[in-house]
Write a protein that holds these residues in place. Structure first.
Motif, PDB file in Angstrom:
ATOM      1  N   VAL A   1       0.837  -1.202   0.000  1.00 33.76           N
ATOM      2  CA  VAL A   1       0.000   0.000   0.000  1.00 33.76           C
ATOM      3  C   VAL A   1       0.870   1.250   0.000  1.00 33.76           C
ATOM      4  O   VAL A   1       0.610   2.200  -0.747  1.00 33.76           O
ATOM      5  CB  VAL A   1      -0.959   0.006   1.210  1.00 33.76           C
ATOM      6  CG1 VAL A   1      -1.732   1.316   1.290  1.00 33.76           C
ATOM      7  CG2 VAL A   1      -1.932  -1.159   1.124  1.00 33.76           C
ATOM      8  N   ARG A   2       1.924   1.248   0.811  1.00 34.76           N
ATOM      9  CA  ARG A   2       2.824   2.406   0.856  1.00 34.76           C
ATOM     10  C   ARG A   2       3.517   2.613  -0.487  1.00 34.76           C
ATOM     11  O   ARG A   2       3.652   3.748  -0.959  1.00 34.76           O
ATOM     12  CB  ARG A   2       3.859   2.228   1.977  1.00 34.76           C
ATOM     13  CG  ARG A   2       3.254   2.333   3.374  1.00 34.76           C
ATOM     14  CD  ARG A   2       4.271   2.051   4.447  1.00 34.76           C
ATOM     15  NE  ARG A   2       5.322   3.059   4.480  1.00 34.76           N
ATOM     16  CZ  ARG A   2       6.485   2.877   5.071  1.00 34.76           C
ATOM     17  NH1 ARG A   2       6.778   1.751   5.686  1.00 34.76           N
ATOM     18  NH2 ARG A   2       7.391   3.849   5.062  1.00 34.76           N
ATOM     19  N   ILE A   3       3.930   1.524  -1.126  1.00 31.15           N
ATOM     20  CA  ILE A   3       4.575   1.627  -2.440  1.00 31.15           C
ATOM     21  C   ILE A   3       3.588   2.198  -3.460  1.00 31.15           C
ATOM     22  O   ILE A   3       3.933   3.093  -4.242  1.00 31.15           O
ATOM     23  CB  ILE A   3       5.117   0.253  -2.898  1.00 31.15           C
ATOM     24  CG1 ILE A   3       6.323  -0.144  -2.038  1.00 31.15           C
ATOM     25  CG2 ILE A   3       5.498   0.274  -4.376  1.00 31.15           C
ATOM     26  CD1 ILE A   3       6.789  -1.580  -2.226  1.00 31.15           C
ATOM     27  N   LEU A   4       2.352   1.719  -3.440  1.00 31.11           N
ATOM     28  CA  LEU A   4       1.342   2.225  -4.371  1.00 31.11           C
ATOM     29  C   LEU A   4       1.082   3.707  -4.152  1.00 31.11           C
ATOM     30  O   LEU A   4       0.958   4.475  -5.110  1.00 31.11           O
ATOM     31  CB  LEU A   4       0.038   1.431  -4.218  1.00 31.11           C
ATOM     32  CG  LEU A   4       0.070   0.009  -4.775  1.00 31.11           C
ATOM     33  CD1 LEU A   4      -1.162  -0.769  -4.328  1.00 31.11           C
ATOM     34  CD2 LEU A   4       0.174   0.017  -6.290  1.00 31.11           C
ATOM     35  N   ARG A   5       1.009   4.123  -2.889  1.00 31.19           N
ATOM     36  CA  ARG A   5       0.777   5.548  -2.609  1.00 31.19           C
ATOM     37  C   ARG A   5       1.943   6.394  -3.109  1.00 31.19           C
ATOM     38  O   ARG A   5       1.741   7.477  -3.658  1.00 31.19           O
ATOM     39  CB  ARG A   5       0.574   5.754  -1.109  1.00 31.19           C
ATOM     40  CG  ARG A   5      -0.790   5.294  -0.638  1.00 31.19           C
ATOM     41  CD  ARG A   5      -1.117   5.813   0.759  1.00 31.19           C
ATOM     42  NE  ARG A   5      -2.491   5.463   1.089  1.00 31.19           N
ATOM     43  CZ  ARG A   5      -2.851   4.731   2.128  1.00 31.19           C
ATOM     44  NH1 ARG A   5      -1.944   4.259   2.951  1.00 31.19           N
ATOM     45  NH2 ARG A   5      -4.115   4.460   2.360  1.00 31.19           N
ATOM     46  N   LEU A   6       3.158   5.909  -2.916  1.00 34.78           N
ATOM     47  CA  LEU A   6       4.338   6.648  -3.387  1.00 34.78           C
ATOM     48  C   LEU A   6       4.339   6.743  -4.916  1.00 34.78           C
ATOM     49  O   LEU A   6       4.667   7.789  -5.478  1.00 34.78           O
ATOM     50  CB  LEU A   6       5.622   5.976  -2.892  1.00 34.78           C
ATOM     51  CG  LEU A   6       5.900   6.141  -1.391  1.00 34.78           C
ATOM     52  CD1 LEU A   6       6.969   5.158  -0.928  1.00 34.78           C
ATOM     53  CD2 LEU A   6       6.308   7.569  -1.077  1.00 34.78           C
ATOM     54  N   LEU A   7       3.953   5.672  -5.588  1.00 33.07           N
ATOM     55  CA  LEU A   7       3.896   5.690  -7.054  1.00 33.07           C
ATOM     56  C   LEU A   7       2.788   6.613  -7.555  1.00 33.07           C
ATOM     57  O   LEU A   7       2.938   7.274  -8.584  1.00 33.07           O
ATOM     58  CB  LEU A   7       3.695   4.272  -7.604  1.00 33.07           C
ATOM     59  CG  LEU A   7       4.906   3.352  -7.491  1.00 33.07           C
ATOM     60  CD1 LEU A   7       4.539   1.918  -7.841  1.00 33.07           C
ATOM     61  CD2 LEU A   7       6.046   3.839  -8.375  1.00 33.07           C
ATOM     62  N   LEU A   8       1.665   6.671  -6.819  1.00 39.44           N
ATOM     63  CA  LEU A   8       0.599   7.602  -7.189  1.00 39.44           C
ATOM     64  C   LEU A   8       1.049   9.041  -7.036  1.00 39.44           C
ATOM     65  O   LEU A   8       0.717   9.895  -7.846  1.00 39.44           O
ATOM     66  CB  LEU A   8      -0.650   7.359  -6.327  1.00 39.44           C
ATOM     67  CG  LEU A   8      -1.595   6.268  -6.797  1.00 39.44           C
ATOM     68  CD1 LEU A   8      -2.682   6.036  -5.772  1.00 39.44           C
ATOM     69  CD2 LEU A   8      -2.215   6.619  -8.141  1.00 39.44           C
ATOM     70  N   ASP A   9       1.837   9.302  -5.994  1.00 45.32           N
ATOM     71  CA  ASP A   9       2.346  10.668  -5.783  1.00 45.32           C
ATOM     72  C   ASP A   9       3.309  11.063  -6.882  1.00 45.32           C
ATOM     73  O   ASP A   9       3.281  12.185  -7.378  1.00 45.32           O
ATOM     74  CB  ASP A   9       3.052  10.777  -4.419  1.00 45.32           C
ATOM     75  CG  ASP A   9       2.069  10.773  -3.259  1.00 45.32           C
ATOM     76  OD1 ASP A   9       0.870  11.037  -3.490  1.00 45.32           O
ATOM     77  OD2 ASP A   9       2.508  10.490  -2.133  1.00 45.32           O
ATOM     78  N   ASP A  10       4.196  10.130  -7.257  1.00 45.73           N
ATOM     79  CA  ASP A  10       5.181  10.421  -8.300  1.00 45.73           C
ATOM     80  C   ASP A  10       5.705   9.105  -8.859  1.00 45.73           C
ATOM     81  O   ASP A  10       6.572   8.462  -8.251  1.00 45.73           O
ATOM     82  CB  ASP A  10       6.334  11.253  -7.722  1.00 45.73           C
ATOM     83  CG  ASP A  10       7.390  11.599  -8.774  1.00 45.73           C
ATOM     84  OD1 ASP A  10       7.191  11.268  -9.956  1.00 45.73           O
ATOM     85  OD2 ASP A  10       8.412  12.189  -8.396  1.00 45.73           O
TER      86      ASP A  10
END
Length: 199
Positions: A9-18
């Motif tokens: 989930v944290r990786i997905l959020r980071l990828l969504l941010d940038d």
């Protein structure tokens, strides 16, 4: 493993941010090595959670036409064909199909393209009515709600816990929660395949 954890989930959020962040940068933020992040991203792609990395262009800055929102009411059962026609148009940015026979389109079109859309696509017998509005401002804000983040079994629809089971059919992989669902899925697929071959 099919179940997603907090790190996913944290990786997905980071990828969504940038999405341009390197795996090294992401790894530093989640406490993993770059190769481990790469493996997790590959697994998320394989599961179909990540369907590709795209470039989000503000087309209004490129002077490629006006932003328009088109609401289309279709005859029952005709929306799928219309969606296929609309997604083939370059100027169409996204298409949303609802359970009612209604399709919403967001596009950037000049007057000529809009006229072409009306005369070639929206005059089909499957279209009951349509409304075109110019858009003054729109915001795209994808997000992830942890409660929504679970891979569902294609057979029963329940969230997959633990490893689950995967089946590959004609180059596409399907994920199931247990061997019982796997058996039912294979049986249904074989029945459909037999019916298609006999028909």
């Amino acid at each position: 493993m099919s179940e997603l954890d907090d790190t996913d989930v944290r990786i997905l959020r980071l990828l969504l941010d940038d999405a341009r962040q390197s795996y090294t940068e992401i790894g530093e933020k989640v406490g993993l090595s770059a190769p481990t992040v790469s493996n997790r991203v590959s697994r998320l792609e394989e599961l179909g959670v990540i369907q590709g990395f795209t470039l989000n262009i503000d087309r209004s800055m490129l002077r490629v036409g006006d932003a328009v929102l088109i609401e289309i009411q279709t005859e029952p059962g005709e929306a799928d064909a219309l969606v296929a026609s609309l997604t083939a148009i370059d100027a169409v940015e996204y298409v949303v199909q609802s359970f009612e026979p209604r399709v919403t389109v967001h596009a950037f079109m000049n007057d000529r393209e809009l006229e072409e859309l009306v005369t070639e696509t929206l005059t089909q017998e499957s279209v009951e009515s349509y409304e075109i509005r110019k858009v003054s401002h729109s915001v795209w804000n994808p997000g992830i709600d942890h409660a929504d983040l679970a891979i569902e079994c294609v057979q029963c629809g329940k969230p997959i816990r633990g490893d689950g089971v995967s089946v590959t059919v004609e180059t596409r992989r399907y994920y199931l929660c247990c061997t019982s669902c796997e058996s039912a899925f294979k049986e249904e697929y074989e029945t459909l395949q037999t019916a298609a071959n006999d028909g």
